[in-house]
Design a protein around this motif. Sequence first.
Motif, mmCIF file in Angstrom:
data_model
loop_
_atom_site.group_PDB
_atom_site.id
_atom_site.type_symbol
_atom_site.label_atom_id
_atom_site.label_comp_id
_atom_site.label_asym_id
_atom_site.label_seq_id
_atom_site.Cartn_x
_atom_site.Cartn_y
_atom_site.Cartn_z
ATOM 1 N N ASP A 47 -40.748 27.633 -3.347
ATOM 2 C CA ASP A 47 -39.718 26.763 -2.788
ATOM 3 C C ASP A 47 -40.317 25.545 -2.086
ATOM 4 N N CYS A 48 -41.511 25.147 -2.468
ATOM 5 C CA CYS A 48 -42.166 23.977 -1.892
ATOM 6 C C CYS A 48 -42.267 22.856 -2.918
ATOM 7 N N PHE A 49 -42.260 21.641 -2.427
ATOM 8 C CA PHE A 49 -42.568 20.509 -3.294
ATOM 9 C C PHE A 49 -43.272 19.448 -2.469
ATOM 10 N N LYS A 50 -43.903 18.535 -3.147
ATOM 11 C CA LYS A 50 -44.653 17.487 -2.470
ATOM 12 C C LYS A 50 -43.775 16.253 -2.346
ATOM 13 N N ASP A 51 -43.561 15.824 -1.122
ATOM 14 C CA ASP A 51 -42.765 14.639 -0.830
ATOM 15 C C ASP A 51 -43.722 13.583 -0.278
ATOM 16 N N CYS A 57 -41.329 22.744 2.561
ATOM 17 C CA CYS A 57 -41.044 24.114 2.126
ATOM 18 C C CYS A 57 -39.793 24.651 2.804
ATOM 19 N N GLY A 58 -39.249 25.693 2.208
ATOM 20 C CA GLY A 58 -38.171 26.459 2.805
ATOM 21 C C GLY A 58 -36.837 25.751 2.803
ATOM 22 N N GLU A 59 -36.090 25.946 3.913
ATOM 23 C CA GLU A 59 -34.739 25.392 4.038
ATOM 24 C C GLU A 59 -34.746 23.872 3.998
ATOM 25 N N GLU A 60 -35.749 23.259 4.588
ATOM 26 C CA GLU A 60 -35.821 21.798 4.578
ATOM 27 C C GLU A 60 -35.962 21.268 3.147
ATOM 28 N N ALA A 61 -36.764 21.953 2.329
ATOM 29 C CA ALA A 61 -36.931 21.537 0.930
ATOM 30 C C ALA A 61 -35.616 21.689 0.178
ATOM 31 N N ARG A 62 -34.910 22.769 0.418
ATOM 32 C CA ARG A 62 -33.641 22.991 -0.256
ATOM 33 C C ARG A 62 -32.630 21.919 0.148
ATOM 34 N N ASP A 71 -31.690 19.420 -9.150
ATOM 35 C CA ASP A 71 -31.661 20.855 -9.348
ATOM 36 C C ASP A 71 -32.775 21.477 -8.507
ATOM 37 N N GLU A 72 -32.529 22.632 -7.916
ATOM 38 C CA GLU A 72 -33.525 23.262 -7.044
ATOM 39 C C GLU A 72 -34.780 23.678 -7.783
#
Length: 77
Positions: A47-51, A57-62, A71-72
């Motif tokens: 659930d992580c991505f590079k911004d 990660c986590g709720e902030e990424a969602r 799309d998630e």
Amino acid sequence: MTEQTARPWYRHLWPWLLIVPPAAAVIGGSVTLYLALTRPDTLIRKDCFKDGVTMVCGEEARRILEDAGRDEDRPAQ
């Protein structure tokens, strides 16, 4: 008349100055190899991505993905 006997090689300084650095490198390399083989690689959570340069990660990424309308399952590029 005093007769000087030659000292054994291990009583001289120069052999030790030549032996110790390579021996320390071999020991350090062995420890590094042991740690590399016995420790598992840590994986990044799904659930992580590079911004930019920041990993989100986590709720902030969602929340960021929802706000961007993506799309998630598809990370931001």
